[in-house]
Motif scaffolding. Sequence first.
Motif, short mmCIF file in Angstrom:
data_model
loop_
_atom_site.label_atom_id
_atom_site.label_comp_id
_atom_site.label_asym_id
_atom_site.label_seq_id
_atom_site.Cartn_x
_atom_site.Cartn_y
_atom_site.Cartn_z
N SER A 171 42.07 60.98 9.92
CA SER A 171 40.35 60.87 9.99
C SER A 171 40.30 60.64 11.37
N GLY A 232 29.49 60.49 4.03
CA GLY A 232 31.07 59.99 4.54
C GLY A 232 31.16 58.72 2.97
N THR A 261 35.99 59.42 5.51
CA THR A 261 34.95 59.46 6.90
C THR A 261 33.63 58.74 7.09
N PRO A 265 30.24 63.86 8.41
CA PRO A 265 31.43 64.21 7.40
C PRO A 265 31.21 65.89 8.06
#
Length: 300
Positions: A171, A232, A261, A265
């Motif tokens: 991420s 997310g 996330t 997203p």
Amino acid sequence: MTTLVQSAGAAEPTQFVILQDRKLAFRSIGEGVPILLCVRFRGTMDSWDPAFLDSLAANGFRVIVFDYSGLGQSTGESSYDPRSLARDAIGLLDALGIEKAVIGGWSIGGIAAQIVLATAPARVRHLALIATVPPGPLARPGEQLFFELAKRDNDFEDVVTIFFEPASPASREAAKRSEARFAARSGDRSPDVPVDWAAAQLGDRPRNPVFPAEAVLHALKATNIPVSHIGGDHDIALPVENWHALSGKLPTLHLLTLPSTGHAPHHQYPELCAAFLGFLAQAHGIGCVGMPAAAAKAAS
């Protein structure tokens, strides 16, 4: 009477519509089924990841982004009252002569988009929500950390914490790629939303509910229009669990929850999120992915 003025600038030039007492700045990317995107808290047109916008255009959408009244390059009285933001969205559709569109919204823009559905359902082809919150009591409120970070100038670590997943190396790498895409833009940029003004609108702590709009919840339960939410799995602002709690209660709800996330997203997975919205458009007869431009324009 609506006046359209175009200015030179970036690859997608900023244009303006004049709506009675204010001027709204917008950009239009691609050709196809119109998708109007309502931006997040403290966001402007330049807060959408270019890869996400380009991917939407590649999936057969005419992508329209804009600055709310009084913010960015738009004039008028600034407000984060979601009803005012919804009026901006409907006013822009009117000015552009768009009868129906996919209405998208991220964060507070998602609240505005839901109000558009509740107040002007005939204008909505599909309600495409991203990292936002439903009306009514919440299964899980946001985290206090978001309120601390949202009220200051943000460095890269803040961006990762709010919009991505700081515990995930993948991420973090996605955050770096997204930030590089933003940095590649030059010229014709909207001014940032003043931090002090935005902070004064936010409040000091998470609320539950965020917006107690019974009419909006009724509209979500009664509609036959497709409703989707992309979230997310660690959104510190508006947790995705609140949409999971409505699974089976909203008849047209489609949920996509992405791993590792946060509050963006579509910035971590821009192509996937755009393809998801393109797939839903095709599945519901809204438009065809990859359709010829002339046919897509006719479909709008």
